[in-house]
Each structure stands twice: as structure tokens, then as C-alpha cells.
Design a protein around this motif. Sequence first.
Motif, PDB file in Angstrom:
ATOM      1  N   SER A 248       0.867  -1.179   0.000  1.00 48.93           N
ATOM      2  CA  SER A 248       0.000   0.000   0.000  1.00 48.93           C
ATOM      3  C   SER A 248       0.912   1.241   0.000  1.00 48.93           C
ATOM      4  CB  SER A 248      -0.888   0.014   1.249  1.00 48.93           C
ATOM      5  OG  SER A 248      -0.099   0.286   2.396  1.00 48.93           O
ATOM      6  N   TYR A 249       0.348   2.386  -0.358  1.00 49.72           N
ATOM      7  CA  TYR A 249       1.135   3.624  -0.316  1.00 49.72           C
ATOM      8  C   TYR A 249       1.696   3.839   1.092  1.00 49.72           C
ATOM      9  CZ  TYR A 249      -0.705   5.320  -4.836  1.00 49.72           C
ATOM     10  OH  TYR A 249      -1.013   5.495  -6.158  1.00 49.72           O
ATOM     11  N   HIS A 253       5.571   4.152   2.138  1.00 49.04           N
ATOM     12  CA  HIS A 253       6.006   5.410   2.742  1.00 49.04           C
ATOM     13  C   HIS A 253       6.698   5.151   4.073  1.00 49.04           C
ATOM     14  CE1 HIS A 253       5.511   8.911   5.390  1.00 49.04           C
ATOM     15  NE2 HIS A 253       5.931   9.552   4.315  1.00 49.04           N
ATOM     16  N   ILE A 268       6.324   8.986  -2.128  1.00 50.56           N
ATOM     17  CA  ILE A 268       4.959   8.468  -2.105  1.00 50.56           C
ATOM     18  C   ILE A 268       3.885   9.563  -2.106  1.00 50.56           C
ATOM     19  CG2 ILE A 268       3.349   7.007  -0.795  1.00 50.56           C
ATOM     20  CD1 ILE A 268       5.547   5.476  -2.331  1.00 50.56           C
ATOM     21  N   VAL A 272       0.327   9.496  -4.181  1.00 53.63           N
ATOM     22  CA  VAL A 272      -0.952   9.238  -3.507  1.00 53.63           C
ATOM     23  C   VAL A 272      -1.973  10.277  -3.945  1.00 53.63           C
ATOM     24  CG1 VAL A 272      -2.145   9.138  -1.276  1.00 53.63           C
ATOM     25  CG2 VAL A 272       0.227   8.406  -1.431  1.00 53.63           C
ATOM     26  N   VAL A 293       3.308  -0.282  -5.940  1.00 53.63           N
ATOM     27  CA  VAL A 293       2.812   0.433  -4.764  1.00 53.63           C
ATOM     28  C   VAL A 293       1.574   1.194  -5.203  1.00 53.63           C
ATOM     29  CG1 VAL A 293       3.343   2.167  -3.013  1.00 53.63           C
ATOM     30  CG2 VAL A 293       5.187   0.724  -3.923  1.00 53.63           C
ATOM     31  N   SER A 294       0.429   0.883  -4.609  1.00 49.80           N
ATOM     32  CA  SER A 294      -0.813   1.553  -5.018  1.00 49.80           C
ATOM     33  C   SER A 294      -1.843   1.462  -3.907  1.00 49.80           C
ATOM     34  CB  SER A 294      -1.369   0.899  -6.287  1.00 49.80           C
ATOM     35  OG  SER A 294      -1.933  -0.352  -5.948  1.00 49.80           O
ATOM     36  N   ALA A 295      -3.004   2.032  -4.158  1.00 51.29           N
ATOM     37  CA  ALA A 295      -4.065   2.010  -3.145  1.00 51.29           C
ATOM     38  C   ALA A 295      -4.876   0.718  -3.212  1.00 51.29           C
ATOM     39  CB  ALA A 295      -4.983   3.207  -3.350  1.00 51.29           C
TER      40      ALA A 295
END
Length: 462
Positions: A248-249, A253, A268, A272, A293-295
Motif C-alpha cells: 500500500s502507499y 512510505h 509516495i 498518492v 505500490v498503489s491504493a
Amino acid sequence: MVVLKFGGTSVGEVESIRRVAGIIAAERRSRVVVVSALAGVTDALLNLAAAGATIPGNPPPRNLDLLLRRHLAAAEMIRERAARAALQHELYAIGAQVAATLEAAPGRLSARSIDEVAAAGELWSSRLLAAVLHDSGLASTWIDARGVMRTNGHHGGAAPDLVATREACVRLLRPQLDRGDIVVLGGFIGSDAKGATTTLGRGGSDCSAAVLGACLGAEEIQIWTDVDGIMTADPRQVSHARVVPHLSYGEAHDLASFGAKVLHPGTIAPAVDCAIPVVVRNSQRPDGSGTVVSAARTAADARPVAGLACGAGVSLFEVIAHERADVDEFVSRVFGELELADVEAILADLCGNRLVFTVQAAPALDLLRRSLARFADVRVTDGLATVTVVGEGLSANPHFAADAAGALRDLRVHLVAQPDGKRTLSLVVDATEAITAVSRLHDWYFGGARRRKAAQTSMVQA
Ligand code: ADP
Ligand code: ASP
Ligand code: MG
């Protein structure tokens, strides 16, 4: 449109620069390429700047000459004579500018002059890569990143100004992209409102890529480096660390902020805000899928721990209020002194009239200790490190902190803190035991049944 960022580790040698050109050619979408200085060049430039001013009229320092020669040698790979000569001319001019900055400075260089010297690494590498792309038949334009990446004036660690950078992207990059050109520019460097050269802090090219990606509304920000993706730990510390396919972001981070060097902590936030995936991949093995890396949530995210980070150079302050002091007043006075000294408390824990916090080792700490000692008892322990466990699933296990501290119970743990109360758990240990602590926790969380059992047995015996 995608942003591809190549770190110094991806452009160390002529062979790797060719490989990078191949990766860029294979990407069919519209491209902005951000490149760091060749491996080791920023360190060498900062050493030159630290050595101070040179005497006017004397030949430039030998190490500057060596750096220039390294780039000139790499320029030999450009086949077309006129293009090679034009590139070499640019490379010389960048070296001459460094020599002039070193000569003009009286004694020790100012922070502004240090940034001017440090910027040469990315100016050299971006000029070189743009010429290599052109030589490979790819339409490309070199742009001076200092005119695009607009920042505040905090030399050595400048913060991007998103509004001014977006405006510069629209004005300077968009027309080139619309024309079908690949835009190449250096990471790490920018300029403030007065036009002075600034840098974003060590490892800052990742941040440049993310900011440019956000300003241009990129579909993806690709960070090409020397590892297969973001791993469960630094593979230099844990040889059997493995790639995490998705983070996840927030997890990425936190790993970056607590010391995972693979990403700059400023990477990040810009992504975001615009929901742009950040993909970390290995330029030496471009076929690998790396880390996204994403939501988005994936089934694999159901694990309690995503990875471990380790940060060195930590000092621990233990500040105890004098008897009968008002605790609220005491705490705000301590934080007031931190602000005055421009020192950031990273992890903090208050228990009664005892405030414990960690800070990054810095020359200002001695002054801070003396100011605090005017109204409290102060003990400072240097030579520490933080080991941080990161995972969205951490909060689901209420025994998590006790389990982690238990896995390290034969080591000296100075502080256990959960700064945001859910996604991270940090343990402060002696720097000399940091790698043992990371390996132990890694085996505990990722080692599989056999290793986990062994760790439990050794704990019972301890
Ligand atoms: P670049 O020059 O591409 O920016 P860096 O040296 O800044 O490369 O970052 C890559 C390095 O980050 C790797 O070689 C690795 O040793 C280190 N690293 C630290 N933590 C991690 C992690 N969790 N996953 C992968 N690499 C990591
Ligand atoms: N060249 C700079 C450094 O070494 C920036 C970067 O590599 O991202 O810190
Ligand atoms: Mg880096």
C-alpha cells in the motif's frame, strides 16, 4: 504517459547505460526519463565541496578532472562524430562550472555553492543519457531540470513547490511530449524562487520522478534500481529477503521513512495525491514484475507484516522533569527546545514526568542537550538504530508489540514505539545489534514454519 527513473546504480557503467536505453526504447507510451548521477559521482562531488575552495589560477582539483574524464570516456559510446563532440563540449562546460564555483568560494563553501557543485552529477548523467537515446534513434530532448523542478530555498534538502513545478511542466515538458519526444532530465536537482540551484536531499531523484509524474498526470511512475523490487528487508542485511509484489502507499512510505533506502521518503506523497502507481523494478533484470505500490488491495495484502526497515545514526534522549514541574508545561517546553534547535523527534514516549524520544544524530544535539538540562535531567545515548516492522495488518494483532520485543529479548531494546498506533512498530536497539535484530525479526515473520520454530526454541532457551 509514464515517468521512468533510473538510479545511479542503473547507470554506473557504459554497459548499464546501454541497458537503460533498451528499457526506455521498449516502453511504447509517452515518456519522461529522470536520471540520477552515475554511481558514486554525488559522493565524489560532495567530497570536493567539503574540501573547500580552490586557489584561483591553480589547475582544478584532480578528483574533478577524474569525474570529467569518466563522463568523457562514457561519451565515446556515441557513434556519430558531431553529436559526440557536442556532448563532450557540454560535459566540459559542466565541469568548468564546478571548477568556477570552487574557485569563487571564500574558504568553506556555502550551502548554495555545495548544491551547485552537487548538481553537476545529474547534469552530466542526463546530458549523456539524452545523447545515448538520440544515438539509438529515439527522438529525445534534454531539459535542464533546474528550470522545471521548482523548490523552496532549503539547500541540501529542498522541498518541491508543486504549483510552480506544475506550471513549468506544462510550459517546458508538455510541448516536447506532445511532439512525441522522450524528455530526459536529471533528478535530485531544482531551483528556488530566486533561480539558485537546490537539491532535494540524498536519494532525491525518486522524489523528482514522483513530483514530475504527479504534475504531468502520469499513468505510472517507474523506479528502476539494482534490486528486484521492494523487499521484505534490505537484501544487504538479510540475504534471503524476498520481493513484496504489492505494497500500500502507506506501507511503502513507512518503509522509506524508517530507512529502506530503495525509495526516497518524498516519493509516495505526490503519487498518492494523484493515485498514480509507483512500480519498483530491477534495471539488470527488466523482465521481472517488481513491486507495485498503489491504493489497491490484493489477496497477498492479508499478511500481518509487509517488511522491515532499519535506520542507523539514532540518538535517544531521556528527559526527566524536575520534581513538582507541571507535566504539560514540561512537555511543551521540551518540544519548544527541539523546534529552536531545528531537530525533529522521530519516536517519542511519555510516561509520567519522563519523556523519551529519538533523533537523528547531528551536531546540533549537544546544544539541545544543554538547553534541556537547564530545566530537566537529561541522559543521551548515542550509537543506536531503529528497526521498524511495517504492515497494514499489524493492528489486527494486539500482542504484536510483545511478540516482536520477545523475539529480541536477549538484545538491549531501548524503546518500543508505535508512532501512528497502527501500521508500524519501531524498536530502538544498539547499532551494533541492528542487523541481528533485523534478521531475527525477519526470520520470525517471514522465515516459514521451520525458522519460526527455531526462533521460538532459541527464545525459550534464552
Ligand atoms: P538507486 O541508485 O537505484 O537509487 P539505491 O541504492 O538508492 O539505488 O537503492 C537501492 C538499494 O536499496 C538496494 O541496493 C538495497 O540495498 C537498498 N534497500 C534497502 N531496503 C530495501 C528494501 N526493503 N528492498 C529493497 N532494497 C532495499
Ligand atoms: N545522485 C543523488 C544522490 O546520490 C540523488 C539520487 O541518487 O537519487 O543522492
Ligand atoms: Mg536511490
